[in-house]
Design a protein around this motif. Structure first.
Motif, PDB file in Angstrom:
ATOM      1  N   ALA A 156      18.060  -8.902  -1.007  1.00  0.00           N
ATOM      2  CA  ALA A 156      19.157  -8.401  -0.126  1.00  0.00           C
ATOM      3  C   ALA A 156      19.386  -7.094  -0.151  1.00  0.00           C
ATOM      4  O   ALA A 156      19.669  -6.392  -1.271  1.00  0.00           O
ATOM      5  N   GLY A 157      19.599  -6.170   0.830  1.00  0.00           N
ATOM      6  CA  GLY A 157      19.980  -4.637   0.693  1.00  0.00           C
ATOM      7  C   GLY A 157      19.017  -3.953  -0.182  1.00  0.00           C
ATOM      8  O   GLY A 157      19.543  -2.948  -0.911  1.00  0.00           O
ATOM      9  N   SER A 158      17.829  -4.363   0.019  1.00  0.00           N
ATOM     10  CA  SER A 158      16.746  -3.528  -0.978  1.00  0.00           C
ATOM     11  C   SER A 158      15.959  -2.912  -0.026  1.00  0.00           C
ATOM     12  O   SER A 158      15.547  -3.463   1.201  1.00  0.00           O
ATOM     13  N   GLN A 159      14.656  -2.059  -0.253  1.00  0.00           N
ATOM     14  CA  GLN A 159      13.947  -1.213   0.370  1.00  0.00           C
ATOM     15  C   GLN A 159      12.737  -1.169  -0.442  1.00  0.00           C
ATOM     16  O   GLN A 159      12.889  -0.682  -1.705  1.00  0.00           O
ATOM     17  N   SER A 160      11.398  -1.504  -0.161  1.00  0.00           N
ATOM     18  CA  SER A 160      10.206  -1.006  -0.883  1.00  0.00           C
ATOM     19  C   SER A 160       9.198  -0.184   0.066  1.00  0.00           C
ATOM     20  O   SER A 160       8.073  -0.763   0.158  1.00  0.00           O
ATOM     21  N   VAL A 161       9.438   0.461   0.882  1.00  0.00           N
ATOM     22  CA  VAL A 161       8.689   0.987   1.973  1.00  0.00           C
ATOM     23  C   VAL A 161       7.530   1.426   1.434  1.00  0.00           C
ATOM     24  O   VAL A 161       7.620   2.431   0.288  1.00  0.00           O
ATOM     25  N   GLY A 162       6.120   1.201   1.675  1.00  0.00           N
ATOM     26  CA  GLY A 162       5.133   1.829   1.064  1.00  0.00           C
ATOM     27  C   GLY A 162       4.009   1.555   1.967  1.00  0.00           C
ATOM     28  O   GLY A 162       3.433   0.155   1.964  1.00  0.00           O
ATOM     29  N   TRP A 163       3.430   2.435   2.696  1.00  0.00           N
ATOM     30  CA  TRP A 163       2.443   2.008   3.734  1.00  0.00           C
ATOM     31  C   TRP A 163       1.019   2.057   2.954  1.00  0.00           C
ATOM     32  O   TRP A 163       0.654   2.786   2.094  1.00  0.00           O
ATOM     33  N   HIS A 164       0.338   0.828   3.092  1.00  0.00           N
ATOM     34  CA  HIS A 164      -0.993   0.960   2.271  1.00  0.00           C
ATOM     35  C   HIS A 164      -2.091  -0.243   3.227  1.00  0.00           C
ATOM     36  O   HIS A 164      -1.558  -0.787   4.017  1.00  0.00           O
ATOM     37  N   GLN A 165      -3.063  -0.218   2.840  1.00  0.00           N
ATOM     38  CA  GLN A 165      -3.886  -1.038   2.985  1.00  0.00           C
ATOM     39  C   GLN A 165      -4.537  -1.908   1.913  1.00  0.00           C
ATOM     40  O   GLN A 165      -4.175  -1.561   0.719  1.00  0.00           O
ATOM     41  N   ASP A 166      -4.949  -3.330   2.038  1.00  0.00           N
ATOM     42  CA  ASP A 166      -4.910  -4.159   1.085  1.00  0.00           C
ATOM     43  C   ASP A 166      -6.359  -4.057   0.382  1.00  0.00           C
ATOM     44  O   ASP A 166      -7.236  -3.329   1.040  1.00  0.00           O
ATOM     45  N   GLY A 167      -6.408  -4.198  -1.020  1.00  0.00           N
ATOM     46  CA  GLY A 167      -7.512  -4.059  -1.651  1.00  0.00           C
ATOM     47  C   GLY A 167      -7.430  -3.665  -2.903  1.00  0.00           C
ATOM     48  O   GLY A 167      -6.369  -4.495  -3.714  1.00  0.00           O
ATOM     49  N   SER A 168      -8.424  -3.177  -3.663  1.00  0.00           N
ATOM     50  CA  SER A 168      -8.386  -2.990  -5.195  1.00  0.00           C
ATOM     51  C   SER A 168      -8.215  -1.471  -5.238  1.00  0.00           C
ATOM     52  O   SER A 168      -9.023  -0.649  -4.890  1.00  0.00           O
ATOM     53  N   SER A 169      -7.255  -1.076  -6.395  1.00  0.00           N
ATOM     54  CA  SER A 169      -7.035   0.196  -6.799  1.00  0.00           C
ATOM     55  C   SER A 169      -8.410   0.596  -7.406  1.00  0.00           C
ATOM     56  O   SER A 169      -8.508   1.862  -7.338  1.00  0.00           O
ATOM     57  N   ALA A 170      -9.125  -0.410  -8.102  1.00  0.00           N
ATOM     58  CA  ALA A 170     -10.226  -0.076  -9.007  1.00  0.00           C
ATOM     59  C   ALA A 170     -11.330   0.383  -8.132  1.00  0.00           C
ATOM     60  O   ALA A 170     -12.248   1.344  -8.540  1.00  0.00           O
ATOM     61  N   TYR A 171     -11.656  -0.084  -6.619  1.00  0.00           N
ATOM     62  CA  TYR A 171     -12.657   0.227  -5.875  1.00  0.00           C
ATOM     63  C   TYR A 171     -12.128   0.001  -4.409  1.00  0.00           C
ATOM     64  O   TYR A 171     -12.124  -1.020  -4.105  1.00  0.00           O
ATOM     65  N   ASP A 172     -11.914   1.127  -3.857  1.00  0.00           N
ATOM     66  CA  ASP A 172     -11.450   1.130  -2.519  1.00  0.00           C
ATOM     67  C   ASP A 172     -12.713   0.547  -1.526  1.00  0.00           C
ATOM     68  O   ASP A 172     -13.706   0.699  -1.609  1.00  0.00           O
ATOM     69  N   PHE A 173     -12.072  -0.545  -0.955  1.00  0.00           N
ATOM     70  CA  PHE A 173     -12.801  -1.441   0.007  1.00  0.00           C
ATOM     71  C   PHE A 173     -13.466  -0.596   1.054  1.00  0.00           C
ATOM     72  O   PHE A 173     -14.554  -0.736   1.608  1.00  0.00           O
ATOM     73  N   LYS A 174     -13.042   0.542   1.192  1.00  0.00           N
ATOM     74  CA  LYS A 174     -13.489   1.701   2.363  1.00  0.00           C
ATOM     75  C   LYS A 174     -14.807   2.256   1.955  1.00  0.00           C
ATOM     76  O   LYS A 174     -15.732   2.476   2.620  1.00  0.00           O
ATOM     77  N   LYS A 175     -15.048   2.197   0.516  1.00  0.00           N
ATOM     78  CA  LYS A 175     -16.213   2.598   0.037  1.00  0.00           C
ATOM     79  C   LYS A 175     -17.670   1.562   0.254  1.00  0.00           C
ATOM     80  O   LYS A 175     -18.469   1.960   0.262  1.00  0.00           O
ATOM     81  N   LEU A 176     -16.954   0.260   0.584  1.00  0.00           N
ATOM     82  CA  LEU A 176     -18.262  -0.575   1.021  1.00  0.00           C
ATOM     83  C   LEU A 176     -18.993  -0.431   2.127  1.00  0.00           C
ATOM     84  O   LEU A 176     -20.226  -0.350   2.177  1.00  0.00           O
ATOM     85  N   ALA A 177     -18.357  -0.006   3.378  1.00  0.00           N
ATOM     86  CA  ALA A 177     -19.003   0.063   4.425  1.00  0.00           C
ATOM     87  C   ALA A 177     -17.809   0.624   5.358  1.00  0.00           C
ATOM     88  O   ALA A 177     -16.728   0.608   5.333  1.00  0.00           O
ATOM     89  N   TYR A 178     -18.268   1.274   6.618  1.00  0.00           N
ATOM     90  CA  TYR A 178     -17.479   1.318   7.927  1.00  0.00           C
ATOM     91  C   TYR A 178     -18.078   0.467   9.152  1.00  0.00           C
ATOM     92  O   TYR A 178     -19.043   0.489   9.343  1.00  0.00           O
ATOM     93  N   PRO A 179     -16.751  -0.044   9.793  1.00  0.00           N
ATOM     94  CA  PRO A 179     -15.414  -0.419   9.295  1.00  0.00           C
ATOM     95  C   PRO A 179     -15.250  -1.242   7.894  1.00  0.00           C
ATOM     96  O   PRO A 179     -16.242  -1.857   7.740  1.00  0.00           O
ATOM     97  N   VAL A 180     -14.353  -1.083   7.512  1.00  0.00           N
ATOM     98  CA  VAL A 180     -13.828  -1.757   6.110  1.00  0.00           C
ATOM     99  C   VAL A 180     -14.204  -3.221   6.652  1.00  0.00           C
ATOM    100  O   VAL A 180     -13.699  -3.773   7.483  1.00  0.00           O
ATOM    101  N   PRO A 181     -14.933  -3.790   5.646  1.00  0.00           N
ATOM    102  CA  PRO A 181     -15.091  -5.190   5.848  1.00  0.00           C
ATOM    103  C   PRO A 181     -13.994  -6.077   5.541  1.00  0.00           C
ATOM    104  O   PRO A 181     -13.200  -5.717   4.898  1.00  0.00           O
TER     105      PRO A 181
END
Ligand SMILES: O=C(O)CCC(=O)C(=O)O
Length: 268
Positions: free
Chosen positions: A104-129
């Motif tokens: 209640a009364g809190s905020q955690s705004v942070g826009w992101h895509q889901d995945g692994s910070s260790a290896y960005d899924f976008k590096k796998l292919a386009y469009p991201v699988p």
């Protein structure tokens, strides 16, 4: 016909129209999955999972299903699982289950895509699988803005360009974003590539969501190293199979992948 573009769908089979809308938007919303009594049961379980934790900002706790039957029942919910099968086919696992609270009364705004910070899924292919398909159960009402709603940018799973870093902490980050006005008991199903963020919760009560993430069987589990052996012994064959705890580590890569017993699954 209403003029708002909300990708509402019905429980059960992933229809051709669901497939088309999911391709276009990267998400669909299944309404009326849980009734009030079922929502109350899962909400009470979610509160027990979070008991004793600090209530300051968004907090996620994994694997509540191991000891909370109301959460366990959602793993293979008949309103949602056929849609997961419709998108993945028959070989996938529950990669994680996160019970989240936006106090209640809190905020955690942070826009992101889901995945692994260790290896960005976008590096796998386009469009991201599609490698993390998230089913988010709304356990508290989010039918008005500023109730801790999910905000999403429709179609952004197809964007080669990232949301600019300068706006990622902003509530109104992008002219084409949507604020999901979701009734309690509805489920948001979305692609890991969709840019999203929780909206602030300006209400006087805590917002709870229960997220189930389904993945190809070779993706490492992220809420657990392995599943609790007592849970595996006592759960249904279908749920056990969806945990992906294989006797041999190479099973998800080789031909020995055991069939998931979808047809024998009892929903209890
Ligand atoms: O529960 C929420 O509000 C959002 C969680 C989320 O965005 C995430 O885990 O990626």
């Amino acid at each position: 016909m209403e003029l708002t573009a909300l990708p509402f769908s019905k429980a059960g089979e992933m229809t051709e129209m669901d497939q088309f809308i999911f391709e276009c938007f990267g998400f669909i919303v299944i309404e009326d999955v849980l009734n009030e009594t079922e929502c109350d049961e899962v909400l009470e379980a979610a509160k027990r999972v979070h008991a004793g934790q600090p209530k300051e900002k968004l907090l996620q706790i994994g694997k509540g299903f191991e000891h909370e039957p109301a959460i366990e029942r959602l793993i293979d919910h008949p309103a949602v699982l056929p849609k997961v099968r419709g998108l993945y086919g028959d070989n996938f696992v529950l990669q994680a289950a996160w019970c989240t609270v936006q106090p209640a009364g809190s905020q955690s705004v942070g826009w992101h895509q889901d995945g692994s910070s260790a290896y960005d899924f976008k590096k796998l292919a386009y469009p991201v699988p599609l490698v993390q398909l998230r089913a988010s159960y709304h356990l508290t009402d989010q039918s008005q803005p500023f109730m801790g709603n999910m905000m999403l940018v429709p179609g952004s799973h197809r964007s080669k360009i990232d949301l600019p870093p300068s706006v990622r902490k902003e509530v109104y980050a992008c002219a084409v974003q949507q604020i999901l006005l979701a009734r309690r008991g509805s489920v948001l199903l979305f692609h890991n590539g969709v840019w999203h963020s929780p909206m602030p919760n300006n209400m006087t009560w805590d917002r709870y969501n229960m997220h189930f993430i389904y993945s190809p069987p070779w993706l490492r589990r992220s809420d657990r190293d392995s599943t609790d052996s007592e849970f595996l012994e006592n759960t249904t064959p279908l749920r056990r199979a969806l945990m992906g705890d294989y006797a041999r580590p190479d099973v998800p890569f080789a031909g020995g992948f055991p069939k998931i017993p979808f047809e024998n699954g009892e929903h209890s």
